[in-house]
Design a protein around this motif. Structure first.
Motif, short mmCIF file in Angstrom:
data_model
loop_
_atom_site.label_atom_id
_atom_site.label_comp_id
_atom_site.label_asym_id
_atom_site.label_seq_id
_atom_site.Cartn_x
_atom_site.Cartn_y
_atom_site.Cartn_z
N UNK A 330 -66.03 20.65 105.86
CA UNK A 330 -65.48 20.75 107.20
C UNK A 330 -66.41 21.49 108.16
N UNK A 331 -67.02 22.56 107.68
CA UNK A 331 -67.80 23.42 108.55
C UNK A 331 -69.25 22.97 108.69
N UNK A 332 -69.88 22.58 107.59
CA UNK A 332 -71.31 22.26 107.62
C UNK A 332 -71.54 20.76 107.82
N UNK A 333 -70.83 19.94 107.03
CA UNK A 333 -71.07 18.49 107.10
C UNK A 333 -70.28 17.82 108.21
N UNK A 334 -69.17 18.41 108.63
CA UNK A 334 -68.39 17.84 109.72
C UNK A 334 -67.67 16.56 109.38
N UNK A 335 -67.21 16.42 108.14
CA UNK A 335 -66.52 15.21 107.73
C UNK A 335 -65.08 15.22 108.24
N UNK A 336 -64.43 14.07 108.39
CA UNK A 336 -63.02 14.05 108.78
C UNK A 336 -62.13 14.59 107.67
N UNK A 337 -60.90 14.93 108.02
CA UNK A 337 -60.01 15.60 107.08
C UNK A 337 -59.64 14.71 105.91
N UNK A 338 -59.64 13.39 106.08
CA UNK A 338 -59.25 12.52 104.96
C UNK A 338 -60.24 12.57 103.79
N UNK A 339 -61.46 13.06 104.05
CA UNK A 339 -62.44 13.20 102.97
C UNK A 339 -62.32 14.56 102.27
N UNK A 340 -61.36 15.36 102.68
CA UNK A 340 -61.12 16.66 102.05
C UNK A 340 -59.76 16.66 101.36
N UNK A 341 -59.11 15.50 101.26
CA UNK A 341 -57.78 15.42 100.66
C UNK A 341 -57.79 15.89 99.21
N UNK A 342 -58.85 15.59 98.48
CA UNK A 342 -58.91 15.98 97.07
C UNK A 342 -58.84 17.50 96.93
N UNK A 343 -59.68 18.22 97.69
CA UNK A 343 -59.68 19.69 97.62
C UNK A 343 -58.35 20.26 98.07
N UNK A 344 -57.78 19.71 99.14
CA UNK A 344 -56.49 20.20 99.63
C UNK A 344 -55.39 19.96 98.60
N UNK A 345 -55.40 18.77 97.99
CA UNK A 345 -54.39 18.46 96.98
C UNK A 345 -54.46 19.39 95.79
N UNK A 346 -55.68 19.70 95.33
CA UNK A 346 -55.83 20.61 94.18
C UNK A 346 -55.38 22.02 94.54
N UNK A 347 -55.71 22.49 95.74
CA UNK A 347 -55.27 23.81 96.17
C UNK A 347 -53.76 23.87 96.30
N UNK A 348 -53.14 22.81 96.80
CA UNK A 348 -51.68 22.77 96.89
C UNK A 348 -51.05 22.82 95.50
#
Length: 367
Positions: A330-348
């Motif tokens: 999110x901070x360095x690469x600037x990808x959209x949020x849908x490409x971070x769903x895996x990390x968010x799902x694991x943290x949830x």
């Protein structure tokens, strides 16, 4: 002399009967030598290499086979367009891409051969090592493929650095420092503060008050949640205005993911406080479970891909590992949020499991 030997024997008995002391004396060195021996490494291993080869001739296939046969690189994908390659980097499924020019073989004999290495430079030290290894293999393969009577210069690939073209080290350590600070403040300090109440006897007074025990526990965690949020804002401001590390992606989603990680850390701290009785035990558990694994195995400093499989599995169980990956995206690469769903799902998932186990283990009646 007999009295002295008796006192020495007594001290040995005290040490052998105290499991925590035995864990520190005998267990800590074993853990440290394993972590520092296998996890702390600057070697390049298991680099996920992708290929974009429009010419697809004998020479390019030999270079690809040379890279794939080495112990450092593994060819995982083959692209058909630059757009496909860009998407793979944004999804973080490749670490490096090898791009050949058209009619590569003809250019090799005429000296006009073009080959490019596209590298994810969010970790400057590792990306530099990867480039040097790959360039050396490509140059050696180019010399081997030409007949002895044909002389040419060294086949040197062009380098393209993604996300961090200036190779600033701050781009690498800022996400890691964010994960480490939030983890230590939330988990370690929360566990110690609750155990302190148990140790001094004031927790029993709080639990018999008109307030429900659940709200007593949450009240202990809220201040650390607020302080962690203030620390998050401070880190981001220092990163942007002092270290010149921009927030390329969505600031809103970066804050949301950070708040989720803070909640996971608080849940972990609550779990530690539920299974320990003294501050010393809480500190020991925090040091073994939080600080050292977070620094060594989370990918904060050393690449997880270069570690043995067992340590990679352990790394997947560390919340900071997934948070640092999400922050880099999110901070360095600037990808959209849908490409971070895996990390968010694991943290949830970690948050649900930790908070559930914590409340089940928490003793509302002190012994």
């Amino acid at each position: 002399m007999k009295q002295f030997i008796a006192f020495v024997r007594k001290e040995f008995y005290h040490i052998f009967r105290d499991r925590r002391t035995m864990l520190i004396l005998l267990g800590m060195p074993v853990i440290q030598i394993i972590l520092f021996g296998f996890a702390i490494t600057t070697e390049v291993k298991n680099v996920r290499l992708a290929v974009l080869d429009p010419s697809n001739d004998v020479m390019t296939r030999k270079i690809i086979d040379k890279l794939d046969a080495s112990e450092y690189f593994t060819v995982t994908r083959r692209f058909h367009s630059p757009q496909e390659m860009d998407l793979a980097f944004r999804k973080n499924v490749v670490d490096m891409a090898l791009v050949f020019g058209e009619h590569f073989t003809d250019g090799l004999y005429s000296g006009d051969a073009r080959v490019q290495l596209v590298v994810d430079a969010t970790d400057p030290n590792m990306s530099t090592t990867q480039m040097n290894y790959a360039a050396g293999i490509i140059a050696a393969a180019g010399q081997e493929m030409l007949p002895p009577n044909i002389s040419m210069g060294r086949l040197t690939p062009d380098i393209k650095l993604l996300y961090n073209p200036q190779m600033k080290s701050a781009y690498n350590f800022v996400p890691g420092v964010m994960g480490l600070i939030l983890m230590l403040i939330c988990a370690m300090m929360t566990s110690i503060s609750i155990v302190r109440e148990k140790e001094t006897g004031t927790m029993e007074i709080l639990l018999v008050s008109p307030v429900k025990p659940l709200f007593v526990i949450l009240a202990k965690a809220v201040p650390y949640f607020v302080l962690s949020f203030v620390n998050l804002i401070t880190i981001l401001l220092l990163s942007v205005f002092v270290l010149d590390v921009p927030v390329v992606g969505s600031l809103f989603w970066l804050v949301i993911v950070s708040l989720l990680f803070i909640f996971v850390s608080l849940s972990l701290g609550l779990l530690i406080s539920s299974v320990t009785r003294t501050q010393v035990a809480a500190m020991l558990a925090s040091g073994l479970i939080l600080m050292m694994p977070t620094m060594v195995l989370s990918g904060m400093i050393f690449p997880v891909e270069s570690m043995p499989l067992v340590l990679q599995i352990i790394s997947d169980l560390i919340p900071a590992h997934w948070y640092i990956q999400a922050v880099r995206k999110l901070m360095i690469e600037g990808v959209p949020i849908m490409l971070v769903y895996k990390e968010i799902g694991i943290l949830l998932l970690m948050a649900v499991v930790l908070i559930t186990v914590s409340f089940k283990k928490f003793k509302y009646r002190l012994e």
